[in-house]
Write a protein that holds these residues in place. Structure first.
Motif, PDB file in Angstrom:
ATOM      1  N   GLN A  32       0.915  -1.167  -0.056  1.00 19.65           N
ATOM      2  CA  GLN A  32      -0.065  -0.240   0.025  1.00 19.65           C
ATOM      3  C   GLN A  32       1.061   1.302   0.031  1.00 19.65           C
ATOM      4  O   GLN A  32       1.763   1.404   0.561  1.00 19.65           O
ATOM      5  CB  GLN A  32      -0.735   0.041   1.356  1.00 19.65           C
ATOM      6  CG  GLN A  32      -2.231  -0.886   1.185  1.00 19.65           C
ATOM      7  CD  GLN A  32      -3.156  -0.543   0.414  1.00 19.65           C
ATOM      8  OE1 GLN A  32      -3.124   0.438  -0.138  1.00 19.65           O
ATOM      9  NE2 GLN A  32      -3.822  -1.742   0.091  1.00 19.65           N
ATOM     10  N   SER A  36      -2.835   5.747   1.095  1.00 12.97           N
ATOM     11  CA  SER A  36      -3.743   4.837   0.958  1.00 12.97           C
ATOM     12  C   SER A  36      -4.139   4.279   2.683  1.00 12.97           C
ATOM     13  O   SER A  36      -4.966   4.092   3.088  1.00 12.97           O
ATOM     14  CB  SER A  36      -3.509   3.669  -0.003  1.00 12.97           C
ATOM     15  OG  SER A  36      -3.738   4.163  -1.215  1.00 12.97           O
ATOM     16  N   CYS A  39      -5.517   6.591   4.864  1.00  8.40           N
ATOM     17  CA  CYS A  39      -7.053   6.545   4.668  1.00  8.40           C
ATOM     18  C   CYS A  39      -7.545   5.439   4.972  1.00  8.40           C
ATOM     19  O   CYS A  39      -8.815   5.653   5.657  1.00  8.40           O
ATOM     20  CB  CYS A  39      -7.167   6.834   3.231  1.00  8.40           C
ATOM     21  SG  CYS A  39      -6.833   8.386   2.444  1.00  8.40           S
ATOM     22  N   SER A  86      -8.537   0.473  -2.808  1.00  5.59           N
ATOM     23  CA  SER A  86      -7.046   0.796  -2.826  1.00  5.59           C
ATOM     24  C   SER A  86      -6.553  -0.118  -3.991  1.00  5.59           C
ATOM     25  O   SER A  86      -6.890  -1.248  -4.302  1.00  5.59           O
ATOM     26  CB  SER A  86      -6.252   0.557  -1.635  1.00  5.59           C
ATOM     27  OG  SER A  86      -6.274  -0.819  -1.359  1.00  5.59           O
ATOM     28  N   ARG A  87      -5.254   0.275  -4.728  1.00  3.72           N
ATOM     29  CA  ARG A  87      -4.664  -0.345  -5.748  1.00  3.72           C
ATOM     30  C   ARG A  87      -4.132  -1.733  -5.163  1.00  3.72           C
ATOM     31  O   ARG A  87      -4.310  -2.866  -6.100  1.00  3.72           O
ATOM     32  CB  ARG A  87      -3.439   0.389  -6.100  1.00  3.72           C
ATOM     33  CG  ARG A  87      -2.930  -0.324  -7.614  1.00  3.72           C
ATOM     34  CD  ARG A  87      -1.800   0.510  -8.248  1.00  3.72           C
ATOM     35  NE  ARG A  87      -2.532   2.126  -8.558  1.00  3.72           N
ATOM     36  CZ  ARG A  87      -3.138   2.107  -9.836  1.00  3.72           C
ATOM     37  NH1 ARG A  87      -3.294   0.906 -10.681  1.00  3.72           N
ATOM     38  NH2 ARG A  87      -3.686   3.089 -10.379  1.00  3.72           N
TER      39      ARG A  87
END
Length: 203
Positions: A32, A36, A39, A86-87
């Motif tokens: 991450q 991110s 958050c 998130s990615r």
């Protein structure tokens, strides 16, 4: 020119990638960014605390060993609603279809929280069943370009339905219980139907 080149080489702290320990991969993915992760944690703590505050009369009326796990479930739902956008988390589950199915199978947070807090089980079970079915339908459209549109439509329908489901059982709980049931349901729907089921970072 030299000044711009110097600054272009400086790393952006918010974009620094953090490797996630293996035992947390199912929550955060394998990596991450700092932003991110911040958050996700802020969403879990902040929104979780707000949910507990909103339903405090319900939590306060229960023994701590019922209220505490319910509060943790609320925090997990709130954090997951953010994390699944998130990615890192999206990439982790996109590469592991079996993990996706397990994720959906174990997500009984909503009826579990209702049972712990003494809330009506019928609306919790109804919203849960809808969320899992909708998420499965969205997941089946993983390769479709309109996956997010379908998910958005199913989410919108679920959010509205939750506002009807809980008041229908107002006689079985308090106004605070109805409000708590609605907000927990809406966070759960967001987490499962849209945040998790949609591949937000497809190639």
């Amino acid at each position: 020119m030299h000044h711009d080149s110097k600054h272009s080489k400086q790393p952006k702290n918010s974009m620094t990638t953090i490797a996630i320990p293996a035992f947390l991969h199912d929550v955060f993915g394998e990596a991450q960014t700092r932003l991110s992760l911040a958050c996700i944690l802020a969403g879990g703590v902040g929104a979780g605390a707000a949910v507990v505050g909103l339903g405090w009369p319900v939590f306060a009326a229960r023994a701590w060993y019922f209220a505490a796990p319910a509060g943790l479930l609320a925090g997990d739902v709130a954090a997951g609603a953010v994390a699944n956008f998130s990615r890192g988390t999206t990439a982790f589950y996109a590469a592991r279809p079996a993990h996706r199915r397990v994720f959906l199978a174990v997500h009984v947070h909503l009826p579990a929280a209702a049972a712990l807090l003494g809330l009506p089980l019928a609306p919790a079970a109804a919203v849960w069943a809808y969320a899992i079915a909708a998420a499965a339908a969205v997941d089946a459209l993983a390769a479709h370009p309109d996956q997010s549109v379908v998910a958005g439509a199913l989410l919108a329908a679920g959010l509205v339905a939750a506002n009807y489901a809980w008041p229908a059982y107002a006689a079985e709980t308090t106004p605070a219980g109805v409000a708590l049931g609605v907000i927990l349901s809406q966070l759960f729907l967001l987490k499962v139907v849209y945040s998790f089921a949609v591949n937000h970072h497809r190639p």
